[in-house]
Design an enzyme around this catalytic site. Structure first.
Site, PDB file in Angstrom:
ATOM      1  N   THR A 199       5.653   2.353   1.309  1.00 44.18           N
ATOM      2  CA  THR A 199       5.169   2.690  -0.022  1.00 44.18           C
ATOM      3  C   THR A 199       6.232   3.372  -0.875  1.00 44.18           C
ATOM      4  O   THR A 199       5.998   3.617  -2.068  1.00 44.18           O
ATOM      5  CB  THR A 199       3.957   3.631   0.068  1.00 44.18           C
ATOM      6  OG1 THR A 199       4.311   4.765   0.879  1.00 44.18           O
ATOM      7  CG2 THR A 199       2.757   2.920   0.679  1.00 44.18           C
ATOM      8  N   LYS A 200       7.388   3.688  -0.318  1.00 49.22           N
ATOM      9  CA  LYS A 200       8.412   4.430  -1.044  1.00 49.22           C
ATOM     10  C   LYS A 200       9.446   3.488  -1.665  1.00 49.22           C
ATOM     11  O   LYS A 200       9.535   2.318  -1.311  1.00 49.22           O
ATOM     12  CB  LYS A 200       9.091   5.428  -0.104  1.00 49.22           C
ATOM     13  CG  LYS A 200       8.113   6.402   0.565  1.00 49.22           C
ATOM     14  CD  LYS A 200       7.266   7.146  -0.460  1.00 49.22           C
ATOM     15  CE  LYS A 200       6.362   8.201   0.146  1.00 49.22           C
ATOM     16  NZ  LYS A 200       5.194   7.669   0.843  1.00 49.22           N
TER      17      LYS A 200
END
Length: 387
Positions: A199-200
């Site tokens: 998700t980063k």
């Protein structure tokens, strides 16, 4: 991705493309295959191999860090950052009541007790006055969170930690690339834990790293992530917290695309800002006071009823926003009876948690998607505030 019928969402035949809140960078297949091939050729798949070393060196430069060490996940990074403090078993660790679950779970898995303090109403990060009120004889550490790409009040928290002799470790999972007054965010405190989850902005699928302030702390962290071994002998606490060569390969394969991803996110932020900055009833959540624009999330705040309407309208338009960062304590949580310590008459965190909405924010959001998202939000607001 599927949508259960009980959500009441029916798509027209000629529906627009789905836009998700997150969408990880994908590596060039040939580039990733070549890196995996190196691992196969050497027969080195874990335990600090060549790919692990190369990624660690590259990230050290990107983060502007004195010392940086890779670990198997962002949660492991939090646990390592806490364990570096040599805290006594059962010690209290002050942390914000509003964050992702990993913040509090890491404290508990280390054998410490989370003490939940309130947030500041503007930044939504740990309130220094609440921290001061939460300190007890059992307090050993503070674990603030740079929340939703907004940095903590590092000066005030650092002063409190120094005056009371407390270990200060930062949860920087949402703060990759963030700077404050021109300095990388990881230079503050005794240690900072970052996430490399998918998700980063940059990721290794699962992974993380810890920034520390010296060679001694780095050496201790390397022992902690490798079962506490030193020259093959277990000399202290440890676990298996190592990043594999396959994870490192994914990160290395994505590095050449990182600058373009950052540029795309910066352009998307500018589009959102221009389209939503003057919409009544919503507040764009931003850093200030020398903080750079964040790269991980784009959040806005609205009254709970308006937020719910916006969230539903976006979902009906096949746009998946994220409508929660729930409280870490209180009814329905792991710590249902634990209070939020505040410096206000009433805690701020329970009021703010139902207001936050995170919009799709990644390099796969096209300009027309951003304009469509903004148009839906403006329409919902206008329907609730007719001229």
């Amino acid at each position: 991705m599927t949508f259960p019928a009980d959500r009441g969402l029916a798509w027209p035949v000629d529906h627009p493309p789905l836009v998700t809140v997150g969408d990880p960078m994908r590596p060039d297949p040939a580039r990733l295959a070549a890196l995996i091939g190196e691992s196969i050729t050497t027969g080195w798949f874990s335990n600090g191999g060549p790919l692990h070393f190369r990624l660690e060196q590259a990230l050290t430069g990107l983060a502007g860090a004195e010392q940086l060490d890779l670990v198997s996940s962002g949660t492991m990074a939090l646990m390592m950052a806490l364990r570096l403090g040599n805290l006594p078993e059962g010690a209290e660790v002050i942390t914000p009541a509003l964050s992702f679950a990993a913040t509090a779970q890491a404290i508990a898995w280390c054998g410490f007790r989370p003490v939940f303090a309130d947030i500041s109403p503007d930044t939504l990060t740990l309130c220094p006055r609440a921290v001061a009120a939460a300190i007890s004889p059992r307090t050993a550490a503070i674990l603030p969170v740079h929340f939703l790409d907004v940095p903590c009040d590092v000066a005030a928290l650092g002063d409190i930690a120094r005056r009371h002799g407390l270990w200060l470790a930062y949860d920087a999972a949402q703060a990759f690339g963030l700077t404050l007054d021109g300095q990388p965010i990881g230079v503050h405190g005794d240690a900072s834990a970052f996430s490399l989850h998918a998700t980063k902005v940059l990721h290794t699928g699962e992974g993380g790293f810890v920034v520390t302030n010296g060679a001694e702390a780095s050496a201790r962290l390397r022992r902690l992530r490798n079962f506490g071994l030193e020259a093959g002998r277990m000399t202290g606490p440890g676990t298996n917290g190592k990043l594999s060569e396959a994870q490192a390969a994914l990160g290395l394969a994505l590095l050449p695309d990182l600058a373009a991803e950052i540029a795309a996110r910066q352009a998307l932020r500018a589009l959102y800002d221009a389209a939503l900055g003057s919409v009544p009833g919503i507040t764009l959540h931003r850093g200030g006071g020398g903080a750079s624009a964040g790269l991980t999330t784009y959040a806005l705040r609205a009254a709970p009823a308006l937020r719910a309407r916006i969230h539903q309208a976006l979902a009906q338009g096949r746009i998946l926003a994220r409508n929660h960062f729930p409280l870490l304590c209180g009814p329905g949580t792991r710590w249902p009876e634990v209070p939020i310590i505040t410096a206000h008459r009433q805690p701020i965190a329970p009021q703010v948690a139902p207001e936050v909405l995170c919009l799709p924010f990644h390099g796969r959001v096209a300009a027309e998607d951003a304009q469509r998202i903004a148009a839906i939000i403006r329409r919902v607001v206008a329907e609730g505030h007719p001229a």
